[in-house]
Design an enzyme around this catalytic site. Sequence first.
Site, PDB file in Angstrom:
ATOM      1  N   ASN A  37       0.817  -1.219   0.000  1.00  0.00           N
ATOM      2  CA  ASN A  37       0.000   0.000   0.000  1.00  0.00           C
ATOM      3  C   ASN A  37       0.850   1.269   0.000  1.00  0.00           C
ATOM      4  OD1 ASN A  37      -2.398   1.806   0.926  1.00  0.00           O
ATOM      5  ND2 ASN A  37      -0.912   1.979   2.587  1.00  0.00           N
ATOM      6  N   TYR A  59       3.238  10.349 -11.624  1.00  0.00           N
ATOM      7  CA  TYR A  59       2.424   9.548 -10.686  1.00  0.00           C
ATOM      8  C   TYR A  59       1.620   8.516 -11.479  1.00  0.00           C
ATOM      9  CZ  TYR A  59      -1.029   8.061  -7.287  1.00  0.00           C
ATOM     10  OH  TYR A  59      -1.819   7.271  -6.472  1.00  0.00           O
ATOM     11  N   LYS A  95       1.669   4.312 -11.345  1.00  0.00           N
ATOM     12  CA  LYS A  95       0.503   3.455 -11.089  1.00  0.00           C
ATOM     13  C   LYS A  95       0.203   2.561 -12.303  1.00  0.00           C
ATOM     14  CE  LYS A  95      -0.261   4.383  -6.788  1.00  0.00           C
ATOM     15  NZ  LYS A  95      -0.204   3.338  -5.747  1.00  0.00           N
TER      16      LYS A  95
END
Length: 258
Positions: free
Chosen positions: A91, A157, A161
């Site tokens: 996470n 970013y 991802k």
Amino acid sequence: MTSLEKKIVLITGASSGIGRSCAEVFAEAGANLILLARRNDRLTTLVSELTKKYGILTLADKLDVRYQASIAQFFENLPVEWRDIDILINNAGLSRGLDKLYQGNLRDWEEMIDTNIKGLLYMSRSVIPGMVERKKGMVVNIGSIAGHEVYPNGNVYCATKHAVDALTRGMRMDLVDTPVRVCTVDPGLVETEFSKVRFHGDDARAKIVYQGMTPLSPDDVADAVLFAATRPPHVQIAEIIIMPAMQASATLVHRKGI
Ligand code: NDP
Ligand code: 8X3
């Protein structure tokens, strides 16, 4: 439904937001928890809350997932009774900045790439071999809708991802001949410290991200992780995309009065 009673669940980034909520729901389900993050003081508080409330066993440690040597040292020192990790929740992650690529801050880029991609890889490389050997285990990666779509100024970013998405698919392929399952939980807007971190501590700017709409709470996301983790062993939830009702895509958010 698979019971999580006394299962060992390792959560990175457990000091805040989605990771902290995962700690709470897995503790409530009776799992014993390994909680990692850099802010050890927060982990200490969380450990005392969870052990008091749920009577579970916990092990918390300060760990920066960007550093492979620290991760190696952590696992070398891990007491034998904590080594058989059943569920790894990758996470720990962050965004830094919201700038045009050609104006981006190189330090922000390094931090995102090192945490979101390399940290996830180092943790996975350390934990998965044991799962394969024991013929059981599950990896849950926290991705994002930014792993499926790119939005303006989200460049690096979003790239990290997208990498999480690719690595999740790759892991699942490489583990297909084992009982180890791999899942990605990919949220849209969740109100956590995420935006405050993105804007380097600028609270006012962070608040604007959730203005006029109801975002997900970190508990909503933890609920999805728990769902995936409690399916029977032959069921592999590959991917959960979870968004607020007021969000249709990374760039389409309905905001009342704005
Ligand atoms: P928070 O900022 O609230 O939590 C991030 C957690 O990651 C903290 O516990 C932080 O702990 C930890 N972390 C950051 N860097 C490191 C590091 N180098 N080593 C170890 N731990 C680290 O944000 P969220 O809960 O929202 O974010 C959790 C995950 O969810 C991230 O991967 C994020 O990309 C993803 N996500 C978030 C969304 C959102 O809208 N909030 C939407 C989609 C995905 P500490 O600082 O103590 O080390
Ligand atoms: C976090 C959600 O839309 O800010 O991954 O990228 S978003």
